[in-house]
Design an enzyme around this catalytic site. Sequence first.
Site, PDB file in Angstrom:
ATOM      1  N   GLU A  56      -4.664  42.824  61.949  1.00 19.40           N
ATOM      2  CA  GLU A  56      -3.733  41.986  61.184  1.00 19.40           C
ATOM      3  C   GLU A  56      -2.325  42.049  61.766  1.00 19.40           C
ATOM      4  O   GLU A  56      -1.741  41.029  62.092  1.00 19.40           O
ATOM      5  CB  GLU A  56      -3.752  42.408  59.713  1.00 19.40           C
ATOM      6  N   HIS A  61      -6.984  50.041  56.931  1.00 18.44           N
ATOM      7  CA  HIS A  61      -5.910  50.230  55.958  1.00 18.44           C
ATOM      8  C   HIS A  61      -6.301  51.318  54.964  1.00 18.44           C
ATOM      9  O   HIS A  61      -7.366  51.242  54.354  1.00 18.44           O
ATOM     10  CB  HIS A  61      -5.631  48.929  55.197  1.00 18.44           C
ATOM     11  N   HIS A 115     -15.134  40.357  50.912  1.00 22.56           N
ATOM     12  CA  HIS A 115     -13.983  40.161  51.806  1.00 22.56           C
ATOM     13  C   HIS A 115     -13.900  41.263  52.856  1.00 22.56           C
ATOM     14  O   HIS A 115     -13.340  41.085  53.927  1.00 22.56           O
ATOM     15  CB  HIS A 115     -12.675  40.166  51.015  1.00 22.56           C
ATOM     16  N   THR A 134      -2.248  42.235  52.100  1.00 21.08           N
ATOM     17  CA  THR A 134      -2.553  41.156  53.050  1.00 21.08           C
ATOM     18  C   THR A 134      -3.652  40.243  52.521  1.00 21.08           C
ATOM     19  O   THR A 134      -4.115  39.358  53.223  1.00 21.08           O
ATOM     20  CB  THR A 134      -2.971  41.716  54.428  1.00 21.08           C
ATOM     21  N   THR A 135      -4.073  40.475  51.272  1.00 17.94           N
ATOM     22  CA  THR A 135      -5.060  39.602  50.625  1.00 17.94           C
ATOM     23  C   THR A 135      -4.510  39.213  49.257  1.00 17.94           C
ATOM     24  O   THR A 135      -3.652  39.912  48.721  1.00 17.94           O
ATOM     25  CB  THR A 135      -6.392  40.345  50.412  1.00 17.94           C
ATOM     26  N   HIS A 178     -10.153  50.279  53.742  1.00 16.43           N
ATOM     27  CA  HIS A 178     -10.996  49.126  54.090  1.00 16.43           C
ATOM     28  C   HIS A 178     -10.607  48.641  55.480  1.00 16.43           C
ATOM     29  O   HIS A 178      -9.621  49.104  56.051  1.00 16.43           O
ATOM     30  CB  HIS A 178     -10.813  48.007  53.049  1.00 16.43           C
ATOM     31  N   HIS A 219     -10.356  45.307  58.538  1.00 13.22           N
ATOM     32  CA  HIS A 219     -10.246  43.887  58.873  1.00 13.22           C
ATOM     33  C   HIS A 219     -10.758  43.746  60.302  1.00 13.22           C
ATOM     34  O   HIS A 219     -10.508  44.610  61.128  1.00 13.22           O
ATOM     35  CB  HIS A 219      -8.787  43.430  58.792  1.00 13.22           C
TER      36      HIS A 219
END
Length: 343
Positions: free
Chosen positions: A129, A142, A90, A224-225, A115, A117
């Site tokens: 995001e 993040h 992911h 957010t996941t 991590h 995005h």
Amino acid sequence: MDSLGLCILLMVLCFQWTTAPAAEEITWTYTGLVGQTEWSEYFPDCAGNAQSPVEVVTTQTKYDPSLLPLTPLGYSQHGNKPFAMYNNGHTAVIELPEWMGLGGLPWLYTAVQMHLHWGSGGPSHGGGEHTVNEMSADAELHVVHYNSELYPNMSKAMTQSDGLAVLGILIVTGEETNLAFNNILNYLGRIRHADQKVFIPAFDVQTLLPEDLGRYFRYNGSLTTPPCHQSVTWTLFNERIQISPAQLLKLETILYSSKAEDPDRMLLQDNYRTTQPLNHRVVFASFSAESGRELTSGEVTAIVIGVMCGCVGLAVIIRFIVKTIRFFTLLHRESVVLGRPSQ
Ligand SMILES: *[C@@H]1O[C@H](CO)[C@@H](O)[C@H](O)[C@H]1NC(C)=O
Ligand SMILES: *[C@@H]1O[C@H](CO)[C@@H](O)[C@H](O)[C@H]1NC(C)=O
């Protein structure tokens, strides 16, 4: 074991086998069969009323003077022990040492991992995001921390409303190469496939953050996941960091969401969730979002040039008006002079 016992055991096994797989085993994605709109079927919290990310409308934020600058603790004391970085299908996750943490919140929060995005279309095509005044960033970093004063570990904390604190850093594309970012980007080639892991040299994590840690937005939200637990105190910095177009391209095209042994390779792209309804929530700002803004040197130059042009323009107009008045006064006098003999 008697036959009744065997029968019950078989029934239990059979029952376990036929029930839906545990949520953790579901392979969720951003689009497709278990895409964002389906997450809540397997992870009920994803349908909650305090989800992340959100759209921040700066004019609707509430200035809270009690929000002090955030203090990263030990971010620069990275030590010599390498950081583990892995591709979980992911995103790329970088594990952080437990002596890194966050000050400036009601509790002490200990760093766990960071991590990213990102999108797929290059600069100005989304990937971040959180959005601010409907503007999307190109990517978002993040940094995840858990409340180590109240909970023993991340897995316990992530289900508690005051369990996590996440720093959100919006990333946009500019001219210059962001050298701090290369501490991550240089090693992504070693974890191209899901489940791959590499140890990278430890580096100063604070160099990834924006300079201004005093201006940020604060709200209560979620992961957010999946499993989307509503356990996050969010800090979204106002200042965005920049990476070069080449760095963004590398981030967007180097990883796969598929495993090395999978016959079909799937690029890991567009791993960002769409913004969620704010519902009853208030987004607080540590600064007065509209009036307290400092001007950049470009804006100062623009204002000076604007004022100068305005003054010159005004002078020209006044001169024109004065000349016109003189002309008509003269014309009037002449017509009076000329008009006399005919009377
Ligand atoms: C986290 O803490 C809880 C509660 O003490 C414990 O049951 C659990 O095993 C711990 N999990 C990990 C991954 O250490
Ligand atoms: C978050 O929720 C807690 C508990 O309801 C509340 O005390 C706090 O003020 C909220 N924080 C923000 C930024 O809304």
